[in-house]
Design a protein around this motif. Structure first.
Motif, PDB file in Angstrom:
ATOM      1  N   ALA A 236       0.857  -2.928  -1.687  1.00  0.00           N
ATOM      2  CA  ALA A 236       0.876  -3.364  -0.291  1.00  0.00           C
ATOM      3  C   ALA A 236       1.597  -4.702  -0.156  1.00  0.00           C
ATOM      4  N   LEU A 237       1.641  -5.452  -1.237  1.00  0.00           N
ATOM      5  CA  LEU A 237       2.263  -6.767  -1.173  1.00  0.00           C
ATOM      6  C   LEU A 237       3.748  -6.745  -1.542  1.00  0.00           C
ATOM      7  N   SER A 238       4.240  -5.579  -2.006  1.00  0.00           N
ATOM      8  CA  SER A 238       5.666  -5.481  -2.340  1.00  0.00           C
ATOM      9  C   SER A 238       6.454  -5.224  -1.063  1.00  0.00           C
TER      10      SER A 238
ATOM     11  N   LEU B 216      -0.210   0.668  -5.574  1.00  0.00           N
ATOM     12  CA  LEU B 216      -1.495   0.003  -5.844  1.00  0.00           C
ATOM     13  C   LEU B 216      -2.246  -0.213  -4.538  1.00  0.00           C
ATOM     14  N   GLY B 217      -3.491   0.238  -4.473  1.00  0.00           N
ATOM     15  CA  GLY B 217      -4.290   0.106  -3.259  1.00  0.00           C
ATOM     16  C   GLY B 217      -4.664   1.482  -2.741  1.00  0.00           C
ATOM     17  N   VAL B 218      -5.790   1.544  -2.055  1.00  0.00           N
ATOM     18  CA  VAL B 218      -6.159   2.830  -1.448  1.00  0.00           C
ATOM     19  C   VAL B 218      -5.338   3.038  -0.187  1.00  0.00           C
ATOM     20  N   GLY B 219      -5.071   1.963   0.539  1.00  0.00           N
ATOM     21  CA  GLY B 219      -4.187   2.036   1.700  1.00  0.00           C
ATOM     22  C   GLY B 219      -2.744   2.111   1.221  1.00  0.00           C
ATOM     23  N   TYR B 220      -1.931   2.914   1.913  1.00  0.00           N
ATOM     24  CA  TYR B 220      -0.522   3.030   1.490  1.00  0.00           C
ATOM     25  C   TYR B 220       0.390   2.979   2.699  1.00  0.00           C
TER      26      TYR B 220
ATOM     27  N   VAL C  85     -11.669   4.070  -7.272  1.00  0.00           N
ATOM     28  CA  VAL C  85     -11.987   2.980  -8.210  1.00  0.00           C
ATOM     29  C   VAL C  85     -12.353   1.678  -7.494  1.00  0.00           C
ATOM     30  N   LEU C  86     -12.016   1.576  -6.196  1.00  0.00           N
ATOM     31  CA  LEU C  86     -12.325   0.336  -5.468  1.00  0.00           C
ATOM     32  C   LEU C  86     -13.394   0.532  -4.392  1.00  0.00           C
ATOM     33  N   THR C  87     -13.878   1.757  -4.227  1.00  0.00           N
ATOM     34  CA  THR C  87     -14.779   2.051  -3.101  1.00  0.00           C
ATOM     35  C   THR C  87     -15.992   1.122  -3.070  1.00  0.00           C
TER      36      THR C  87
ATOM     37  N   ALA D  32      -9.924  -3.531   6.938  1.00  0.00           N
ATOM     38  CA  ALA D  32      -8.973  -2.417   6.906  1.00  0.00           C
ATOM     39  C   ALA D  32      -7.547  -2.944   6.761  1.00  0.00           C
ATOM     40  N   ARG D  33      -6.889  -3.095   7.870  1.00  0.00           N
ATOM     41  CA  ARG D  33      -5.557  -3.685   7.932  1.00  0.00           C
ATOM     42  C   ARG D  33      -5.482  -4.521   9.197  1.00  0.00           C
ATOM     43  N   GLY D  34      -4.734  -5.620   9.134  1.00  0.00           N
ATOM     44  CA  GLY D  34      -4.563  -6.452  10.316  1.00  0.00           C
ATOM     45  C   GLY D  34      -3.965  -5.676  11.479  1.00  0.00           C
TER      46      GLY D  34
ATOM     47  N   PRO E 220      -9.087 -14.278   2.406  1.00  0.00           N
ATOM     48  CA  PRO E 220      -7.665 -14.021   2.149  1.00  0.00           C
ATOM     49  C   PRO E 220      -7.420 -12.651   1.491  1.00  0.00           C
ATOM     50  N   HIS E 221      -7.732 -11.577   2.159  1.00  0.00           N
ATOM     51  CA  HIS E 221      -7.537 -10.193   1.696  1.00  0.00           C
ATOM     52  C   HIS E 221      -8.040 -10.017   0.254  1.00  0.00           C
ATOM     53  N   VAL E 222      -9.354 -10.113   0.102  1.00  0.00           N
ATOM     54  CA  VAL E 222      -9.961 -10.049  -1.234  1.00  0.00           C
ATOM     55  C   VAL E 222     -10.880  -8.834  -1.406  1.00  0.00           C
ATOM     56  N   GLY E 223     -10.803  -7.877  -0.473  1.00  0.00           N
ATOM     57  CA  GLY E 223     -11.743  -6.753  -0.485  1.00  0.00           C
ATOM     58  C   GLY E 223     -11.936  -6.112  -1.854  1.00  0.00           C
ATOM     59  N   SER E 224     -10.838  -5.783  -2.512  1.00  0.00           N
ATOM     60  CA  SER E 224     -10.926  -5.133  -3.824  1.00  0.00           C
ATOM     61  C   SER E 224     -10.735  -6.139  -4.961  1.00  0.00           C
ATOM     62  N   GLY E 225     -10.708  -7.438  -4.608  1.00  0.00           N
ATOM     63  CA  GLY E 225     -10.203  -8.433  -5.543  1.00  0.00           C
ATOM     64  C   GLY E 225     -11.148  -8.985  -6.584  1.00  0.00           C
TER      65      GLY E 225
ATOM     66  N   THR F 253     -12.150  -4.492 -10.836  1.00  0.00           N
ATOM     67  CA  THR F 253     -11.648  -3.456  -9.931  1.00  0.00           C
ATOM     68  C   THR F 253     -10.132  -3.467  -9.853  1.00  0.00           C
ATOM     69  N   ARG F 254      -9.540  -4.651  -9.805  1.00  0.00           N
ATOM     70  CA  ARG F 254      -8.075  -4.704  -9.779  1.00  0.00           C
ATOM     71  C   ARG F 254      -7.493  -4.132 -11.080  1.00  0.00           C
ATOM     72  N   ASP F 255      -8.179  -4.355 -12.202  1.00  0.00           N
ATOM     73  CA  ASP F 255      -7.699  -3.770 -13.464  1.00  0.00           C
ATOM     74  C   ASP F 255      -7.754  -2.248 -13.384  1.00  0.00           C
ATOM     75  N   ALA F 256      -8.835  -1.711 -12.800  1.00  0.00           N
ATOM     76  CA  ALA F 256      -8.963  -0.254 -12.686  1.00  0.00           C
ATOM     77  C   ALA F 256      -7.876   0.307 -11.769  1.00  0.00           C
ATOM     78  N   MET F 257      -7.585  -0.417 -10.688  1.00  0.00           N
ATOM     79  CA  MET F 257      -6.515   0.021  -9.776  1.00  0.00           C
ATOM     80  C   MET F 257      -5.169  -0.018 -10.489  1.00  0.00           C
ATOM     81  N   ALA F 258      -4.919  -1.098 -11.218  1.00  0.00           N
ATOM     82  CA  ALA F 258      -3.654  -1.247 -11.944  1.00  0.00           C
ATOM     83  C   ALA F 258      -3.493  -0.125 -12.968  1.00  0.00           C
TER      84      ALA F 258
HETATM   85  C1  8YV Z   1      -4.592  -4.144  -1.612  1.00  0.00           C
HETATM   86  C2  8YV Z   1      -6.070  -2.934  -0.228  1.00  0.00           C
HETATM   87  O1  8YV Z   1      -3.917  -2.951  -1.665  1.00  0.00           O
HETATM   88  O2  8YV Z   1      -6.557  -1.015  -1.490  1.00  0.00           O
HETATM   89  C3  8YV Z   1      -6.127  -1.473  -0.444  1.00  0.00           C
HETATM   90  O3  8YV Z   1      -5.742  -0.736   0.483  1.00  0.00           O
HETATM   91  O4  8YV Z   1      -6.013  -3.404   0.843  1.00  0.00           O
HETATM   92  C4  8YV Z   1      -6.052  -3.852  -1.366  1.00  0.00           C
HETATM   93  O5  8YV Z   1      -6.738  -3.378  -2.434  1.00  0.00           O
HETATM   94  C5  8YV Z   1      -4.357  -4.924  -2.824  1.00  0.00           C
HETATM   95  O6  8YV Z   1      -4.345  -6.216  -2.380  1.00  0.00           O
HETATM   96  C6  8YV Z   1      -3.063  -4.612  -3.499  1.00  0.00           C
HETATM   97  O7  8YV Z   1      -1.968  -5.002  -2.723  1.00  0.00           O
END
Ligand code: 8YV
Length: 319
Positions: free
Chosen positions: A51-53, A73-77, A98-100, A231-233, A278-283, A287-292
């Motif tokens: 989401a950050l790319s 990376l992320g459940v949202g795409y 993995v982030l639920t 969710a998303r802004g 600062p957008h840390v929901g899954s942070g 959990t970030r390792d599992a997402m990666a």
């Molecule tokens: C971000 C998120 O994707 O999973 C999602 O949809 O919002 C977060 O986990 C994460 O910051 C990676 O960009």
């Protein structure tokens, strides 16, 4: 080795693991990324994205004629233009499940922090005001509230399940009524907003949900209402939210996401009665390792001919 493109930096785990198995092109490190893209584009078969790319959209796909898969990376795409990917036969994967629990936990934390003003209480103590002024002001409460969940998917249900244990009533709104679930359904968002005093947004971003929480919904939520957005802004009309908070037409908000991250409107930062993360929901690290790992595993599985592990429903792969 198969050529994989990464347009922006991702976590070291993804970079290291992909570099071991593939030829990984780190576009953001090139002195002239567009020139590098023109040079390597035709060879690229996989894209690792987040989401950050930079957005993975038609403009990018047009430069990657051999692209087979986008592993995001992320459940949202909403960073990936899935219709354009589908039209080109490109499979898109995300990182669900993995982030639920992590995001649901954070949502409860943000809700309690917002209602009971935990960050404000912390600031009060650190500023020496307990000594000078006595007790911190009494706060609103979760007790007796009714919570409306916008987006009753995996994370929405995990939040609802936690709130059940807190002994508050939960209802939901989504595109469709779901059978066999313990919470009441509202077919109309504004109607649900007027029936609850906490609105939790956990619906996917993208064109279908753009600014669906608008002035009308916020007014329906009302002067005792609290908005929690994990969710998303894009789901919230941010200007309307700022106006509603400023005018006291809603009580407060706890926000983890913003329309133009990492830029957060100064008007929100200046408000003492909102909680801003600062957008840390899954942070969390775990959990970030599992997402990666899932970003990596989707690419490995695809290029070993075993199909994608977690394809999104809009793109062409059929198991
Ligand atoms: C971000 C998120 O994707 O999973 C999602 O949809 O919002 C977060 O986990 C994460 O910051 C990676 O960009």
């Amino acid at each position: 080795m198969t050529d994989i493109l990464m347009t922006g930096p991702m976590t070291p785990l993804v970079i290291t693991a992909l570099s071991e198995r593939f030829t990984l092109h780190r576009l953001w490190e090139a002195p002239d990324p567009q020139a590098r893209l023109a040079e390597i584009g035709p060879a690229i078969r996989g894209l690792a994205s987040s989401a950050l790319s930079a957005p993975a959209d038609e403009a990018l796909f047009a430069k990657l004629p051999a692209l087979e898969i986008v592993s995001s990376l992320g459940v949202g795409y909403d960073n990936v233009e899935v219709a354009a990917a589908a039209a080109r036969g490109i499979v898109v994967t995300n990182t669900p499940d993995v982030l639920t629990d992590e995001v649901a936990d954070l949502t409860i934390g943000l809700l309690l922090a917002t209602l009971r003003r935990l960050p404000q209480a912390d600031r009060f103590l650190r500023a020496g005001r307990w000594l000078e002024e006595g007790h911190f002001s009494l706060t609103p409460t979760l007790r007796g509230r009714r919570v409306g969940i916008l987006g009753y998917g995996r994370i929405g249900k995990a939040i609802a399940h936690r709130l059940d244990a807190f002994g508050v009533e939960v209802v939901y709104h989504g595109r469709n009524r779901q059978e066999g679930v313990p919470h009441a359904y509202f077919g109309d968002l504004a109607e649900m907003a007027s029936a609850v005093d906490v609105l939790v947004a956990v619906t996917p971003g993208g064109p279908g949900t753009d600014k669906i929480i608008d002035a009308r919904v916020l007014d329906a939520l009302g002067p005792d209402g609290v908005l929690i957005n994990v969710a998303r802004g894009s789901v919230v009309d941010e200007e309307a939210l700022i106006a509603a908070l400023r005018d006291g037409r809603i009580l407060s908000a706890g926000l983890d996401v913003y329309a133009d991250e990492p830029n957060v409107p100064q008007a929100l930062i200046d408000m003492e009665h909102v909680v801003l993360l600062p957008h840390v929901g899954s942070g969390s690290q775990k959990t970030r390792d599992a997402m990666a790992q899932l970003v990596v595993d989707n690419l490995v599985s695809w290029f070993e001919g075993r199909g994608p592990l977690t394809p999104v429903p809009e793109t062409p792969y059929r198991a």
